[in-house]
Scaffold this active site. Structure first.
Site, PDB file in Angstrom:
ATOM      1  N   TYR A  57       2.285 -72.464   4.684  1.00  0.00           N
ATOM      2  CA  TYR A  57       2.876 -73.517   3.840  1.00  0.00           C
ATOM      3  C   TYR A  57       4.084 -72.987   3.061  1.00  0.00           C
ATOM      4  CZ  TYR A  57      -0.894 -76.437   5.379  1.00  0.00           C
ATOM      5  OH  TYR A  57      -1.733 -77.166   6.188  1.00  0.00           O
ATOM      6  N   HIS A 116      -1.212 -87.639   2.432  1.00  0.00           N
ATOM      7  CA  HIS A 116      -1.646 -86.313   2.897  1.00  0.00           C
ATOM      8  C   HIS A 116      -1.138 -85.183   2.005  1.00  0.00           C
ATOM      9  CE1 HIS A 116      -2.453 -87.865   7.269  1.00  0.00           C
ATOM     10  NE2 HIS A 116      -3.382 -88.209   6.416  1.00  0.00           N
TER      11      HIS A 116
HETATM   12  P1  OAD Z   1       2.660 -86.767  15.190  1.00  0.00           P
HETATM   13  O1  OAD Z   1       3.367 -85.484  15.440  1.00  0.00           O
HETATM   14  O2  OAD Z   1       1.250 -86.911  15.662  1.00  0.00           O
HETATM   15  O3  OAD Z   1       3.472 -87.962  15.858  1.00  0.00           O
HETATM   16  C1  OAD Z   1       4.853 -88.106  15.682  1.00  0.00           C
HETATM   17  C2  OAD Z   1       5.263 -89.460  16.254  1.00  0.00           C
HETATM   18  O4  OAD Z   1       6.640 -89.623  15.977  1.00  0.00           O
HETATM   19  C3  OAD Z   1       5.072 -89.592  17.765  1.00  0.00           C
HETATM   20  O5  OAD Z   1       4.440 -90.836  18.041  1.00  0.00           O
HETATM   21  C4  OAD Z   1       6.506 -89.571  18.313  1.00  0.00           C
HETATM   22  O6  OAD Z   1       6.662 -90.422  19.445  1.00  0.00           O
HETATM   23  C5  OAD Z   1       7.289 -90.133  17.131  1.00  0.00           C
HETATM   24  N1  OAD Z   1       8.679 -89.681  17.054  1.00  0.00           N
HETATM   25  C6  OAD Z   1       9.178 -88.449  17.323  1.00  0.00           C
HETATM   26  N2  OAD Z   1      10.488 -88.398  17.079  1.00  0.00           N
HETATM   27  C7  OAD Z   1      10.855 -89.637  16.643  1.00  0.00           C
HETATM   28  C8  OAD Z   1      12.077 -90.244  16.234  1.00  0.00           C
HETATM   29  N3  OAD Z   1      13.228 -89.563  16.204  1.00  0.00           N
HETATM   30  N4  OAD Z   1      12.057 -91.543  15.868  1.00  0.00           N
HETATM   31  C9  OAD Z   1      10.900 -92.260  15.891  1.00  0.00           C
HETATM   32  N5  OAD Z   1       9.722 -91.750  16.263  1.00  0.00           N
HETATM   33  C10 OAD Z   1       9.691 -90.454  16.631  1.00  0.00           C
HETATM   34  O7  OAD Z   1       2.781 -87.043  13.610  1.00  0.00           O
HETATM   35  P2  OAD Z   1       1.931 -88.009  12.672  1.00  0.00           P
HETATM   36  O8  OAD Z   1       1.532 -89.251  13.364  1.00  0.00           O
HETATM   37  O9  OAD Z   1       2.700 -88.126  11.403  1.00  0.00           O
HETATM   38  O10 OAD Z   1      -1.904 -84.584   8.875  1.00  0.00           O
HETATM   39  O11 OAD Z   1       0.650 -87.112  12.398  1.00  0.00           O
HETATM   40  C11 OAD Z   1      -0.331 -87.601  11.527  1.00  0.00           C
HETATM   41  C12 OAD Z   1      -0.981 -86.473  10.778  1.00  0.00           C
HETATM   42  O12 OAD Z   1      -1.469 -85.486  11.668  1.00  0.00           O
HETATM   43  C13 OAD Z   1      -0.039 -85.673   9.892  1.00  0.00           C
HETATM   44  O13 OAD Z   1       0.193 -86.254   8.633  1.00  0.00           O
HETATM   45  C14 OAD Z   1      -0.762 -84.383   9.717  1.00  0.00           C
HETATM   46  C15 OAD Z   1      -1.130 -84.167  11.156  1.00  0.00           C
HETATM   47  O14 OAD Z   1      -2.097 -83.316  11.438  1.00  0.00           O
HETATM   48  C16 OAD Z   1      -2.269 -83.624   8.023  1.00  0.00           C
HETATM   49  O15 OAD Z   1      -1.665 -82.590   7.893  1.00  0.00           O
HETATM   50  C17 OAD Z   1      -3.495 -83.967   7.230  1.00  0.00           C
END
Ligand code: OAD
Length: 241
Positions: A57, A116
């Site tokens: 971190y 988060h």
């Molecule tokens: P992910 O990494 O799982 O997903 C990222 C999403 O962003 C994917 O669906 C991609 O298709 C999309 N994406 C990537 N680049 C993009 C762009 N330029 N424009 C639009 N969309 C784009 O991330 P999260 O869904 O945020 O939790 O993950 C959820 C949680 O899982 C996080 O908050 C974290 C992680 O483990 C904790 O740390 C508790």
């Protein structure tokens, strides 16, 4: 000019910050910045190796504070939408982010919940008090409330822990008539269930993502957040009834 919706909830995920230079979580290799999620994002991982987790971190915090990491037009557009709501009587807006970066607030968002946690905060595990931090912390850092080393942890919600502000978020989802999910893969609950709650309460739900997911949104808008979010926000603000 009226907005077509009176109560808006926006959920953002790592995809909204990708074009600002912050890597998303679920890269093709399943690793988060070369670490297994269990190693760096669980209470068990922290108990097993606090030095590694603090370092992880610390690096993320250091990266976030680099000059080239800045809000992009998607962050700015959401701040503009919040402002537009604030200028209209009886309108409400809540931005819920899963991201631990500070790009939404730097873009001007104010009505914002970090479900988060936040990279630029640390927490005392004894008193639960939360403090701002911009430097590194480690196992020897003395806590400013209890004056002891070893009591501080990143103010990050790890897997197996309960996300922050859930009552506020659930109430807003039950009231909203528009729900947007931007740049999130929908793989992590409870955030992945927000679309269902909003739909069950009659909201129109829209996913904006680089790649459309299979989640049952009313509308899917595909494209990079820096393009599709400003376009969508402008279409709301310029709407004529
Ligand atoms: P992910 O990494 O799982 O997903 C990222 C999403 O962003 C994917 O669906 C991609 O298709 C999309 N994406 C990537 N680049 C993009 C762009 N330029 N424009 C639009 N969309 C784009 O991330 P999260 O869904 O945020 O939790 O993950 C959820 C949680 O899982 C996080 O908050 C974290 C992680 O483990 C904790 O740390 C508790």
């Amino acid at each position: 000019m009226s907005l077509p919706y009176r109560s808006i909830v926006v959920l953002t995920g790592a995809g909204i910050s990708a074009e600002s230079g912050i890597q998303t979580f679920r890269a093709a290799d399943g690793l988060w910045e070369n670490h297994r999620i269990e190693e760096v994002a669980t209470p068990e991982g922290f108990a097993a190796n606090p030095v590694l987790v603090h370092n992880f971190y610390n690096q993320r915090r250091y990266q976030l504070l680099q000059n080239h990491i800045r809000p992009n037009p998607a962050h700015t557009a959401l701040a503009k939408l919040e402002y537009a709501c604030s200028q209209r009587p009886d309108h409400e807006f809540l931005l819920v982010t899963q991201n631990v970066d500070n790009l939404h607030e730097r873009a001007g968002s104010e009505h914002l919940v970090h479900m988060h946690g936040e990279l630029l905060k640390m927490r005392c595990m004894v008193t639960e008090l939360v403090f701002d931090i911009r430097d590194s912390i480690n196992v020897d850092t003395v806590c400013q409330c209890c004056q002891q080393p070893g009591n501080l942890r990143p103010h990050i919600v790890w897997f197996g822990e309960i996300p922050l502000a859930m009552n506020q978020i659930t109430a807003a989802l039950q009231r909203c008539d528009l729900f947007l999910a931007i740049g999130t893969s929908g793989q992590v609950y409870p955030a992945a269930g927000f679309n269902d709650i909003a739909r069950q309460h009659g909201a129109h739900t829209v996913e904006l993502n680089l790649q459309t997911t299979t989640a049952p949104f009313d509308q899917h808008i595909r494209g990079p957040a820096s393009q599709v979010v400003p376009q969508f926000v402008d279409s709301l603000i310029n709407h004529t009834s």
